[in-house]
Write a protein that holds these residues in place. Structure first.
Motif, PDB file in Angstrom:
ATOM      1  N   THR A 178       0.830  -1.206   0.000  1.00  0.00           N
ATOM      2  CA  THR A 178       0.000   0.000   0.000  1.00  0.00           C
ATOM      3  C   THR A 178       0.867   1.261   0.000  1.00  0.00           C
ATOM      4  O   THR A 178       2.094   1.188   0.158  1.00  0.00           O
ATOM      5  N   LYS A 180       1.054   3.270   2.337  1.00  0.00           N
ATOM      6  CA  LYS A 180       1.692   3.346   3.654  1.00  0.00           C
ATOM      7  C   LYS A 180       3.048   2.644   3.622  1.00  0.00           C
ATOM      8  O   LYS A 180       4.024   3.132   4.202  1.00  0.00           O
ATOM      9  N   ASP A 181       3.105   1.505   2.943  1.00  0.00           N
ATOM     10  CA  ASP A 181       4.382   0.782   2.849  1.00  0.00           C
ATOM     11  C   ASP A 181       5.406   1.593   2.060  1.00  0.00           C
ATOM     12  O   ASP A 181       6.600   1.548   2.358  1.00  0.00           O
ATOM     13  N   GLN A 214      -4.574   7.460  -1.497  1.00  0.00           N
ATOM     14  CA  GLN A 214      -3.217   6.908  -1.402  1.00  0.00           C
ATOM     15  C   GLN A 214      -2.183   8.035  -1.413  1.00  0.00           C
ATOM     16  O   GLN A 214      -1.200   8.001  -0.675  1.00  0.00           O
ATOM     17  N   THR A 217      -1.947   9.629   1.967  1.00  0.00           N
ATOM     18  CA  THR A 217      -1.170   8.832   2.932  1.00  0.00           C
ATOM     19  C   THR A 217       0.321   9.129   2.780  1.00  0.00           C
ATOM     20  O   THR A 217       1.039   9.289   3.770  1.00  0.00           O
ATOM     21  N   THR A 347      -3.547   9.476   8.716  1.00  0.00           N
ATOM     22  CA  THR A 347      -2.754   8.746   7.724  1.00  0.00           C
ATOM     23  C   THR A 347      -3.601   7.695   7.019  1.00  0.00           C
ATOM     24  O   THR A 347      -3.515   7.534   5.802  1.00  0.00           O
ATOM     25  N   ASN A 348      -4.411   6.986   7.774  1.00  0.00           N
ATOM     26  CA  ASN A 348      -5.093   5.793   7.249  1.00  0.00           C
ATOM     27  C   ASN A 348      -6.485   5.573   7.835  1.00  0.00           C
ATOM     28  O   ASN A 348      -6.778   4.493   8.361  1.00  0.00           O
ATOM     29  N   ASP A 353      -9.006   2.919   3.018  1.00  0.00           N
ATOM     30  CA  ASP A 353      -8.260   2.222   4.072  1.00  0.00           C
ATOM     31  C   ASP A 353      -9.168   1.214   4.769  1.00  0.00           C
ATOM     32  O   ASP A 353      -8.759   0.089   5.057  1.00  0.00           O
ATOM     33  N   THR A 426      -2.185   1.907  12.439  1.00  0.00           N
ATOM     34  CA  THR A 426      -2.083   2.512  11.101  1.00  0.00           C
ATOM     35  C   THR A 426      -1.742   3.991  11.180  1.00  0.00           C
ATOM     36  O   THR A 426      -1.820   4.702  10.185  1.00  0.00           O
ATOM     37  N   ASN A 428       0.887   7.329  12.437  1.00  0.00           N
ATOM     38  CA  ASN A 428       2.106   7.847  11.814  1.00  0.00           C
ATOM     39  C   ASN A 428       3.311   7.969  12.738  1.00  0.00           C
ATOM     40  O   ASN A 428       4.401   8.274  12.292  1.00  0.00           O
ATOM     41  N   SER A 445       0.434  -0.717   7.605  1.00  0.00           N
ATOM     42  CA  SER A 445      -0.669  -0.332   6.721  1.00  0.00           C
ATOM     43  C   SER A 445      -1.986  -0.880   7.288  1.00  0.00           C
ATOM     44  O   SER A 445      -1.972  -1.765   8.154  1.00  0.00           O
TER      45      SER A 445
END
Lengths: 471, 201
Positions: A178, A180-181, A214, A217, A347-348, A353, A426, A428, A445
């Motif tokens: 994702t 996040k990754d 996305q 994020t 963030t998510n 999400d 999830t 930050n 994520s």
């Protein structure tokens, strides 16, 4: 020489350039929340000043809000802070999405949702994750309370010209990987202060394929990379997202705005102070093991050994982190058990999400001994999720389904983790004490958090069979 | 704001990198609506045991650190949350100067708004200063903002850079809003030519 996207927005907002390098920058949108604004409004009152542009100022309450029953604020000091925001917004004519409003939510979730966040704008808020709004090609950054007061009074801010950095994200998101990754992987590779003093533009072959959520994020965690702001040039995806939102321009104003926004990109010959390429094709799901967002790596990796550190400073930092986190060097990341799962934060906690996490938990049960909760980013996200039946999927699996707010990302409300217990989160920041004194936070994520909730420990979400959705 | 032209004071060293603002002032103290009184909560979770007793090993709790007004910190000091409460806590505790090899952007700006001078010096120079301080070779420092130079009480002099605008504001204790309001006409002129999307509501 061509101009960067950042430079174009900057130039369009300079009200006055001083010879000593300071620029007085016009601020188009000022977002306000309850924690960093009371002293600013008090300053205005003390000096008998007003809010210069109340209609370019928008407030909500998110940090302190309880997520079981938001109106039942039992902490007297938190209650006073929330009431102070209500009073300030009333006295200074500032729009407020209060606890009864269908628009209330995390400030960085509702700005885009309401069409307040638009390409080409300058956006500030007394909150470091204001960088989120850069996803729209806006210049958006966090400020302190003195600066909040300054923007309230003058709609401007003194700024020194930052340096620029381009981060080219090349490749595509493989199933289970994702946004996040991507940002966690980037920070793990380069370190938490690599971006200090810079405004980042994210570019590269990945960007066109990313949804706005996305992109948010990625831009959101620019601050964890040390950067002042992160931004992405607007494209058709951006314009499509913004179109028709409550505060977006309409009719002729819309057409004129779109024409402007299409010019918002870095020129081909624009120069950046720093230019890096981050290849994401081989990226694996990320899990942090330490106490800053750069201390992390693949779920298939191991807790590092301080003895292997490249420098004395790094050795001490790893040792201190492992002591706080209660981890032994060489432990397989996927062997680390967790007691809490938090799906939420600026963030998510958007609808995509929640869909991603729901797809992983559907038809499964939260592991014994794990407390798992979902805190939607806003009332609108919550409503949408419920319309799609996501709340049922979460609840049937054993998750708590809460009301919107910042919640366990920073634990200013009652949602905190007890000392010594461990979360897959999830959010930050995995700083010491962030989710509660002595609490141990691992950043992941939404898909990885959901998988950890089911397994009771970290697990590579790519080994989970997920019905109908590529994570 | 209290002006800062020259400051002489005791130095305390903090040998930790990436000290974030959550450590400087933990979230449980952000609920207050006042600007003062944060000093007692500075570095709370590091400074005190969970039972409220001071943690003897923490840098600020040593006898040598008592009365310090200059903090010699390490890389990426003040990272994380934008909370200005972090600077309010440092200032209320008694710090007027923070020296580090790198300082996070928002925290850096917040310092200047509160009469605290953040100084960035070379990492190697910082490490040597910390080591000689640890060996007990010096205790105090004079920070001369006018001349942009630090001097330890054992005679080591280190020049530093500072933005000329921020220097002027700090040396004179000036309020940014007051300065900005001198440009009222420019702000009005700018507002008259804004694009609709900048303010349409």
């Amino acid at each position: 020489m061509g101009k960067t996207l950042f430079q174009k927005i900057w130039d369009a907002h300079v009200v006055k350039q001083l010879e000593d390098g300071q620029a007085l920058l016009y601020i188009d949108l000022h977002l306000v929340h309850e924690v960093t604004s009371p002293q600013a409004f008090a300053g205005l009152r003390f000096a008998n000043r007003s809010v210069r542009q109340p209609t370019q100022t928008y407030a909500t309450m998110d940090h302190n809000v309880p997520t079981v029953n938001p109106s039942d604020v039992r902490d007297a000091i938190a209650k006073k802070q929330i009431e102070t925001l209500m009073e300030n917004c009333r006295d200074f004519n500032v729009s407020l999405a209060d606890l009864d409003s269908p628009h209330q939510g995390i400030v960085h979730v509702i700005g885009p949702e309401l069409g307040l966040t638009l390409p080409g704008k300058t956006i500030v808020c007394g909150d470091s994750h204001t960088s989120t709004h850069g996803a729209f090609g806006a210049l958006a950054f966090g400020i302190g309370t003195s600066e909040v007061e300054h923007v309230l009074a003058t709609q401007c801010l003194w700024q020194t010209h930052p340096k620029t950095m381009r981060v080219q994200l090349n490749g595509s998101l493989k199933p289970g990987i994702t946004a996040k990754d991507v940002i966690l992987g980037l920070i793990a590779k380069y370190g938490v202060n690599f971006g200090t003093g810079h405004v980042i533009e994210y570019a590269g072959t990945l960007i066109p394929s990313l949804s706005m959520e996305q992109r948010m994020t990625i831009c959101n965690m620019s601050i964890e990379f040390g950067a002042r702001a992160g931004l992405i040039a607007p494209d058709e995806t951006t314009i499509e997202y913004v179109k028709g939102r409550a505060h977006a321009p309409q009719g002729e104003a819309w057409e004129a705005a779109v024409a402007e926004w299409k010019e918002l990109r870095s020129d081909a010959d624009a120069q950046f102070d720093v230019d890096i390429v981050f290849d994401i094709d081989d990226l694996e799901p990320q899990v942090t093991w330490g106490t800053n967002p750069g201390q992390g790596g693949s779920v298939n990796g191991f807790v590092p050994n301080p003895a292997d550190a490249k420098s004395d400073v790094e050795r001490r930092a790893i040792a201190q982190a492992l002591e706080y986190m209660g981890l032994e060097p060489g432990t397989r990341i996927s062997d680390i058990p967790i007691q809490h799962v938090f799906i939420g934060s600026c963030t998510n906690a958007r609808i995509e999400d929640l869909r991603l996490a729901a797809a992983v938990v559907k038809g499964r049960k939260v592991a014994d001994g794990v407390h798992a909760m979902v805190v939607p980013g806003s009332k609108q996200v919550k409503q949408q999720a419920e319309a799609e039946g996501l709340d049922k999927i979460f609840k049937e699996a054993g998750f708590e389904w809460r009301e919107p707010g910042c919640s366990m990302c920073l634990g200013m409300n009652p949602d905190i983790i007890p000392a010594g217990e461990r979360s897959a989160s999830t959010s930050n920041r995995n700083f010491e004490g962030r989710q509660g004194r002595g609490a141990r936070t691992h950043l992941v994520s939404p898909a990885m958090a959901a998988a950890a909730a089911i397994a009771g420990h970290f697990v590579d979400v790519r080994t989970f069979e997920v019905e109908g959705v590529t994570a | 704001m209290e002006p800062l032209v020259k400051h002489e004071g005791k130095v305390v060293c903090m040998n930790r990198v990436n000290v974030d603002t959550d450590q400087i002032i933990p979230k449980q103290f952000l609920k207050r609506i006042e600007r003062d009184g944060f000093g007692e909560f500075l570095f709370y979770d590091w400074r005190y045991e969970p039972n409220g007793n001071p943690r003897p090993s923490f840098e600020l709790n040593t006898e040598r650190a008592q009365g310090a007004s200059i903090l010699l910190a390490d890389a990426n000091f003040g990272c994380g949350s934008s909370r200005e409460h972090a600077v309010w806590a440092l200032q209320d505790y008694g710090f007027r100067v923070v020296i580090a090899p790198s300082i996070a952007d928002i925290f850096f700006n917040n310092c200047f708004k509160n009469g605290v001078l953040p100084i960035v010096i070379d990492q190697q120079v910082r490490n040597e200063l910390a080591q000689s301080h640890e060996r007990g070779e010096w205790e105090r420092m004079t920070v001369n903002l006018a001349d942009q130079v630090l001097e330890t009480d054992h005679g080591q002099r280190i020049a530093f850079d500072v933005d000329s605008h921020k220097k002027y504001m700090l040396m004179n204790g000036l309020d940014d809003i007051g300065l900005t309001l001198q440009y009222q006409a420019e702000i009005e002129a700018y507002e008259a030519k804004r694009k609709a999307y900048q303010f349409v509501y």
